[in-house]
Design an enzyme around this catalytic site. Structure first.
Site, PDB file in Angstrom:
ATOM      1  N   GLU A   9       5.108 -22.175 -31.759  1.00  0.00           N
ATOM      2  CA  GLU A   9       3.691 -21.861 -32.014  1.00  0.00           C
ATOM      3  C   GLU A   9       2.810 -21.866 -30.806  1.00  0.00           C
ATOM      4  O   GLU A   9       3.034 -22.632 -29.725  1.00  0.00           O
ATOM      5  CB  GLU A   9       2.974 -22.792 -33.329  1.00  0.00           C
ATOM      6  CG  GLU A   9       4.057 -22.877 -34.533  1.00  0.00           C
ATOM      7  CD  GLU A   9       4.202 -21.429 -35.086  1.00  0.00           C
ATOM      8  OE1 GLU A   9       3.478 -20.344 -34.997  1.00  0.00           O
ATOM      9  OE2 GLU A   9       5.672 -21.266 -35.495  1.00  0.00           O
ATOM     10  N   HIS A 159       4.939 -20.626 -40.245  1.00  0.00           N
ATOM     11  CA  HIS A 159       4.112 -20.646 -38.805  1.00  0.00           C
ATOM     12  C   HIS A 159       4.024 -22.033 -38.321  1.00  0.00           C
ATOM     13  O   HIS A 159       3.168 -22.273 -37.711  1.00  0.00           O
ATOM     14  CB  HIS A 159       2.879 -19.898 -38.967  1.00  0.00           C
ATOM     15  CG  HIS A 159       2.652 -18.405 -39.257  1.00  0.00           C
ATOM     16  ND1 HIS A 159       3.728 -17.400 -38.403  1.00  0.00           N
ATOM     17  CD2 HIS A 159       2.452 -17.596 -40.424  1.00  0.00           C
ATOM     18  CE1 HIS A 159       3.464 -16.294 -39.039  1.00  0.00           C
ATOM     19  NE2 HIS A 159       2.653 -16.167 -40.056  1.00  0.00           N
TER      20      HIS A 159
END
Ligand code: AMP
Ligand code: MG
Length: 196
Positions: A9, A159
């Site tokens: 990320e 995510h």
């Protein structure tokens, strides 16, 4: 042979211009280790403190669920990357990720912080997104779509690096038996950002 399935990320903004792309910095390294039988044997997860833009955008926290406090407590990229390489270890392995983005982002942050990206890291890389498209005879697609095609649920928080790595690892368990052992995926992707 082991397989290191990694998902990153990074800082991000609604604006996905080239200027912003160059500012993106890793904020989480999540990874799952599969052994030769493709069983999950180990995990690595660490937040990373960004320095170019130390303040996360609201958009980034909404997308990833990673908070300012998470990254404020974390070490910088150089320290975390070193720990990650140590965790990968000396066993023969292939580094796997979904698409070209993660390797590109590793290249960018290593250049930015003057850290060596070991040649084996790139040389052993398998682009699972490309391999999945070849195996299934479909267009390249995001992780969520690939899970659907295999009737696998998307587990955890999409995510988040560690949850994405776990989900990608479950795709890899089905996909890897169908690809050649010496595959070095040709990178034909034009976009280096993940599909939404
Ligand atoms: P992912 O592995 O799909 O979670 O994406 C990795 C990184 O790419 C995220 O941490 C963001 O920095 C960026 N990213 C993913 N999707 C988007 C999006 N829809 N808009 C902006 N950046 C994104
Ligand atoms: Mg991710």
């Amino acid at each position: 042979m082991q397989y290191i399935v990694v998902d990153l990320e990074a800082t991000c903004w609604v604006d996905r211009s080239a200027r912003r792309r160059n500012q993106m910095e890793i904020i989480e390294i999540g990874a799952v280790r599969l052994d030769a039988d493709l069983e999950v044997v180990d995990e690595f997860d660490s937040f990373v403190r960004p320095v170019v833009n130390p303040q996360l955008s609201d958009f980034c926290t909404e997308l990833t669920s990673i908070t300012q406090a998470d990254v404020d407590r974390a070490d910088r990229f150089g320290v975390v990357f070193e720990r990650f390489l140590t965790w990968i270890g000396e066993e023969p392995h292939r580094v796997c990720s979904w698409g070209a983005y993660d390797l590109d982002q590793f290249r960018l942050d290593c250049r930015r912080f003057g850290v060596l990206l070991p040649p084996w890291f790139e040389d052993t890389h398998i682009n699972l997104k490309e391999e999945f498209a070849l195996w299934r005879g479909v267009k390249r697609c995001g992780m969520a779509k690939a899970l659907k095609q295999l009737n696998l649920p998307l587990e955890g928080v999409h995510h988040r690096g560690i949850d994405d790595a776990r989900n990608i690892a479950r795709i890899a368990q089905q996909l890897l038996p169908h690809i050649g052992a010496n595959t070095t995926t040709p990178n034909t992707e034009t976009a280096d950002l993940p599909a939404t």
